[in-house]
Scaffold this active site. Structure first.
Site, PDB file in Angstrom:
ATOM      1  N   ASP A 184       1.031   5.386  -3.911  1.00 38.00           N
ATOM      2  CA  ASP A 184      -0.179   6.140  -3.586  1.00 38.00           C
ATOM      3  C   ASP A 184       0.161   7.257  -2.599  1.00 38.00           C
ATOM      4  OD1 ASP A 184       0.311   3.974  -1.683  1.00 38.00           O
ATOM      5  OD2 ASP A 184      -1.563   4.571  -0.713  1.00 38.00           O
ATOM      6  N   GLU A 232      -0.787   1.864   0.601  1.00 35.84           N
ATOM      7  CA  GLU A 232      -0.147   2.000   1.908  1.00 35.84           C
ATOM      8  C   GLU A 232      -0.820   3.052   2.773  1.00 35.84           C
ATOM      9  OE1 GLU A 232       2.681   3.336   5.024  1.00 35.84           O
ATOM     10  OE2 GLU A 232       1.789   4.517   3.412  1.00 35.84           O
TER      11      GLU A 232
END
Length: 359
Positions: free
Chosen positions: A69, A125
């Site tokens: 991500d 994250e």
């Protein structure tokens, strides 16, 4: 490697868009399958997609950790496209940290025996790993090493220390009154906030690298009303667990200054520190391996930003971070990767895995 990186970067994956992260996970799975010859497990937690490859039947000894991500919203590619110019790769998420994901795959692809290795690529994250933290910690516990493919520090330095992060919200209550007619009848939450902001700021200790920073603050309703309530956020960064606990205890002891005011503190430690002791042996091994490979001498850095490596270190697993891309500009318009360093870093990680994964 650059063809793989193009595939990942051109599939945008902002953390807060679950569908985009799911699409990105399929691209990561495809690239990983092509390089490793194995299909990953897809682990979907609260709609967020994480990928895991496990090799061998015995206990896992080495965890390769990364995330797919990014902080970049859908549409960023329209004005910041993927491109390679003069040996420099640009594109949203290339440095943080899709190049690191590619390097992890190529590092393992070079190993004929991957027994005892787990690869975990998470999808949240940049949000603080709300769904993947427990997964990361479970994979790390009992392992010989966690190798984190986050981007390197300045000049390609490995990250041997990361500060722990604590997040708080300090709320105060007062009593509203008319600011012009009878301000003395109120209990001014803005004034109480001012007292508390200064008290909180004083908890920092520059000599120990501890920062305690009041950030966003709000209070009141209208300009002619004594504010009845307010709050501010606090960002705490500490190099050691002892400091993190000291600040936490001090914040829990805050008391109102103004008569009639109320105060509550919410929050606490979010990520434990990655202390130097957790990375010392692995860094020494990396120096040895780099010399054997004929690579330039390694350097190391202590950084204030956190990563999932904080969780693996907090779980008691030796951890070495910053093994990913060499470049710069994380979360910024100038994000870039030095293309020539990608195979070198992949070779370093491959050799580290080979050394650590030995029974």
């Amino acid at each position: 490697m650059l063809a793989d990186l193009r595939e990942l970067v051109t599939c945008e994956s902002p953390s807060d868009d679950r569908a985009a992260v799911a699409r990105s996970a399929e691209v990561v799975a495809r690239v990983g399958r092509r390089r490793l010859g194995a299909e990953p497990e897809r682990i979907v937690l609260d709609g967020r997609t994480h990928l895991r490859w496990r090799f061998g039947d015995g206990p896992a000894r080495v965890l390769l950790l990364g995330h797919h991500d990014t902080v970049w919203p859908i549409g960023t590619l329209s004005h910041t496209p993927y491109e390679v110019t003069g040996g420099t790769v640009r594109g949203p998420g290339c440095f943080d940290m899709k190049a690191g994901v590619v390097q992890a795959f190529h590092a393992l692809a070079a190993l004929p025996d991957r027994s005892g290795v787990t690869v975990l690529i998470t999808g949240d994250e940049e949000l603080g790993s709300p769904t993947s933290r427990e997964l990361i910690e479970k994979e790390a516990v009992g392992g010989a090493a966690a190798l984190v493919l986050e981007a390197s520090a300045d000049g390609g330095a490995l990250k041997t220390e990361r500060k722990g992060v604590s997040l708080y919200r300090v709320r105060v209550s007062g009593r509203a009154s008319h600011a012009g007619l009878e301000p003395e009848a109120g209990v001014n939450s803005t004034v109480e906030l001012a007292h508390q902001v200064l008290a909180v700021r004083a908890l920092g200790d520059p000599a120990l690298g501890t920062t305690v920073v009041p950030t966003r603050m709000t209070a009141g309703t209208t300009t002619n009303t004594v504010p009845a309530a307010g709050e501010f956020a606090v960002d705490v960064r500490c190099r050691t667990t002892a400091e993190q606990l000291r600040v936490d205890a001090a914040l829990s002891r805050l008391t109102p200054v103004l008569p009639g005011a109320g105060l509550t503190v919410e929050g606490g430690p979010n990520r434990p520190p990655l202390e130097a002791t957790a990375s010392e042996a692995l860094y020494a091994l990396a120096e040895k391996v780099a010399a054997q490979l004929g690579l330039p001498p390694l350097t190391r850095a202590a950084v204030g930003g956190a990563s999932d490596g904080n969780f693996t270190a907090g779980a008691g697993t030796p951890t070495l971070d910053g093994l990913g891309a060499v470049g710069g500009g994380a979360h910024a318009a100038g994000e870039h990767v030095v293309a020539a360093e990608m195979p070198r870093r992949a070779a370093l990680v491959s050799a580290l895995v080979r050394e650590v994964a030995r029974p």
